[in-house]
Scaffold this motif. Sequence first.
Motif, PDB file in Angstrom:
ATOM      1  N   GLN A  36      20.657  72.109  41.269  1.00 31.42           N
ATOM      2  CA  GLN A  36      21.061  71.398  42.476  1.00 31.42           C
ATOM      3  C   GLN A  36      19.966  70.383  42.760  1.00 31.42           C
ATOM      4  OE1 GLN A  36      21.697  73.992  45.782  1.00 31.42           O
ATOM      5  NE2 GLN A  36      22.729  72.420  46.966  1.00 31.42           N
ATOM      6  N   TYR A  37      20.353  69.105  42.896  1.00 34.03           N
ATOM      7  CA  TYR A  37      19.380  68.025  43.013  1.00 34.03           C
ATOM      8  C   TYR A  37      19.561  67.348  44.367  1.00 34.03           C
ATOM      9  CZ  TYR A  37      16.321  64.399  41.070  1.00 34.03           C
ATOM     10  OH  TYR A  37      15.278  63.554  40.819  1.00 34.03           O
ATOM     11  N   ASN A  38      19.084  68.031  45.409  1.00 41.62           N
ATOM     12  CA  ASN A  38      19.219  67.535  46.775  1.00 41.62           C
ATOM     13  C   ASN A  38      18.200  66.440  47.069  1.00 41.62           C
ATOM     14  OD1 ASN A  38      21.304  69.310  47.347  1.00 41.62           O
ATOM     15  ND2 ASN A  38      19.907  70.902  48.038  1.00 41.62           N
ATOM     16  N   LEU A  39      18.409  65.735  48.161  1.00 45.28           N
ATOM     17  CA  LEU A  39      17.497  64.702  48.616  1.00 45.28           C
ATOM     18  C   LEU A  39      16.072  65.256  48.696  1.00 45.28           C
ATOM     19  CD1 LEU A  39      17.065  61.865  49.784  1.00 45.28           C
ATOM     20  CD2 LEU A  39      17.565  62.818  52.018  1.00 45.28           C
ATOM     21  N   GLY A  40      15.130  64.544  48.107  1.00 47.60           N
ATOM     22  CA  GLY A  40      13.728  64.955  48.130  1.00 47.60           C
ATOM     23  C   GLY A  40      13.332  65.894  47.010  1.00 47.60           C
ATOM     24  N   ALA A  41      14.264  66.243  46.144  1.00 43.53           N
ATOM     25  CA  ALA A  41      13.944  67.152  45.045  1.00 43.53           C
ATOM     26  C   ALA A  41      13.018  66.465  44.045  1.00 43.53           C
ATOM     27  CB  ALA A  41      15.219  67.599  44.341  1.00 43.53           C
ATOM     28  N   MET A  42      12.147  67.256  43.420  1.00 46.55           N
ATOM     29  CA  MET A  42      11.302  66.767  42.334  1.00 46.55           C
ATOM     30  C   MET A  42      11.485  67.699  41.153  1.00 46.55           C
ATOM     31  SD  MET A  42       7.770  65.588  44.146  1.00 46.55           S
ATOM     32  CE  MET A  42       7.241  64.588  42.773  1.00 46.55           C
ATOM     33  N   VAL A  43      11.648  67.117  39.980  1.00 47.07           N
ATOM     34  CA  VAL A  43      11.834  67.897  38.757  1.00 47.07           C
ATOM     35  C   VAL A  43      10.901  67.337  37.700  1.00 47.07           C
ATOM     36  CG1 VAL A  43      13.462  68.525  36.931  1.00 47.07           C
ATOM     37  CG2 VAL A  43      14.244  68.426  39.298  1.00 47.07           C
ATOM     38  N   GLY A  44      10.270  68.220  36.960  1.00 49.49           N
ATOM     39  CA  GLY A  44       9.447  67.814  35.832  1.00 49.49           C
ATOM     40  C   GLY A  44       9.998  68.418  34.556  1.00 49.49           C
ATOM     41  N   CYS A  45      10.087  67.623  33.521  1.00 51.28           N
ATOM     42  CA  CYS A  45      10.537  68.127  32.221  1.00 51.28           C
ATOM     43  C   CYS A  45      10.019  67.193  31.140  1.00 51.28           C
ATOM     44  CB  CYS A  45      12.054  68.245  32.152  1.00 51.28           C
ATOM     45  SG  CYS A  45      12.933  66.674  32.044  1.00 51.28           S
ATOM     46  N   SER A  46      10.048  67.652  29.927  1.00 52.26           N
ATOM     47  CA  SER A  46       9.674  66.797  28.808  1.00 52.26           C
ATOM     48  C   SER A  46      10.857  65.911  28.466  1.00 52.26           C
ATOM     49  CB  SER A  46       9.268  67.623  27.593  1.00 52.26           C
ATOM     50  OG  SER A  46       9.036  66.752  26.497  1.00 52.26           O
ATOM     51  N   GLY A  47      10.832  64.702  28.953  1.00 51.57           N
ATOM     52  CA  GLY A  47      11.926  63.774  28.703  1.00 51.57           C
ATOM     53  C   GLY A  47      12.015  63.355  27.246  1.00 51.57           C
ATOM     54  N   HIS A  48      10.948  63.575  26.502  1.00 49.76           N
ATOM     55  CA  HIS A  48      10.950  63.263  25.076  1.00 49.76           C
ATOM     56  C   HIS A  48      11.902  64.189  24.322  1.00 49.76           C
ATOM     57  CE1 HIS A  48       9.063  61.579  21.437  1.00 49.76           C
ATOM     58  NE2 HIS A  48       9.214  62.789  20.933  1.00 49.76           N
ATOM     59  N   PHE A  49      11.947  65.467  24.736  1.00 51.19           N
ATOM     60  CA  PHE A  49      12.756  66.461  24.045  1.00 51.19           C
ATOM     61  C   PHE A  49      14.050  66.817  24.762  1.00 51.19           C
ATOM     62  CE2 PHE A  49       8.405  67.552  22.592  1.00 51.19           C
ATOM     63  CZ  PHE A  49       8.581  67.275  21.251  1.00 51.19           C
ATOM     64  N   VAL A  50      14.054  66.746  26.086  1.00 57.01           N
ATOM     65  CA  VAL A  50      15.185  67.256  26.874  1.00 57.01           C
ATOM     66  C   VAL A  50      16.112  66.114  27.282  1.00 57.01           C
ATOM     67  CG1 VAL A  50      15.837  68.502  28.965  1.00 57.01           C
ATOM     68  CG2 VAL A  50      13.763  69.147  27.744  1.00 57.01           C
ATOM     69  N   ARG A  51      17.390  66.207  26.911  1.00 52.29           N
ATOM     70  CA  ARG A  51      18.395  65.253  27.394  1.00 52.29           C
ATOM     71  C   ARG A  51      18.649  65.585  28.859  1.00 52.29           C
ATOM     72  NH1 ARG A  51      23.730  64.624  24.385  1.00 52.29           N
ATOM     73  NH2 ARG A  51      23.721  62.727  25.600  1.00 52.29           N
ATOM     74  N   HIS A  52      18.533  64.581  29.721  1.00 49.55           N
ATOM     75  CA  HIS A  52      18.658  64.842  31.154  1.00 49.55           C
ATOM     76  C   HIS A  52      19.420  63.713  31.836  1.00 49.55           C
ATOM     77  CE1 HIS A  52      14.979  62.537  30.446  1.00 49.55           C
ATOM     78  NE2 HIS A  52      15.154  61.999  31.660  1.00 49.55           N
ATOM     79  N   GLY A  53      19.974  64.023  32.991  1.00 47.96           N
ATOM     80  CA  GLY A  53      20.701  63.043  33.785  1.00 47.96           C
ATOM     81  C   GLY A  53      21.112  63.659  35.105  1.00 47.96           C
ATOM     82  N   ILE A  54      21.600  62.817  36.028  1.00 44.10           N
ATOM     83  CA  ILE A  54      22.050  63.317  37.319  1.00 44.10           C
ATOM     84  C   ILE A  54      23.439  62.770  37.623  1.00 44.10           C
ATOM     85  CG2 ILE A  54      19.730  63.579  38.265  1.00 44.10           C
ATOM     86  CD1 ILE A  54      20.264  61.030  39.915  1.00 44.10           C
TER      87      ILE A  54
END
Length: 89
Positions: A36-54
Amino acid sequence: LHQDPSSTPEGFDVMSSVSHYCNGLMTLYNLSIWLQYNLGAMVGCSGHFVRHGIAYTGDCIVWAWFICDSLQNFVGTPQSSCATYMDVD
C-alpha cells in the motif's frame, strides 16, 4: 514497471510520494510483493535488480533518489560497500 540498470547493484533507490492521490499500490514485481503506497510513503529497494512501479488514482509525484556509476566516477567518490557478495562453491 521498470528497472534502473544505471543504478549501482549495491545501492538502493529511495522513493517518496507527495501530492493528492488515493489507492496507491507499489509493485515489486519479481519479488511478488505489493505494498500500500499512501501519501508520504517511502520505499527503498534495489532498483537495479527489482522491477518496480506504482498505480494510483489522482495526481501523484514520486521523488526517487539513486546513485549511478557515472556520477560517482565523475565526482571521484568510492563505490558503496554496504552490500558484499560471496562466491558460492
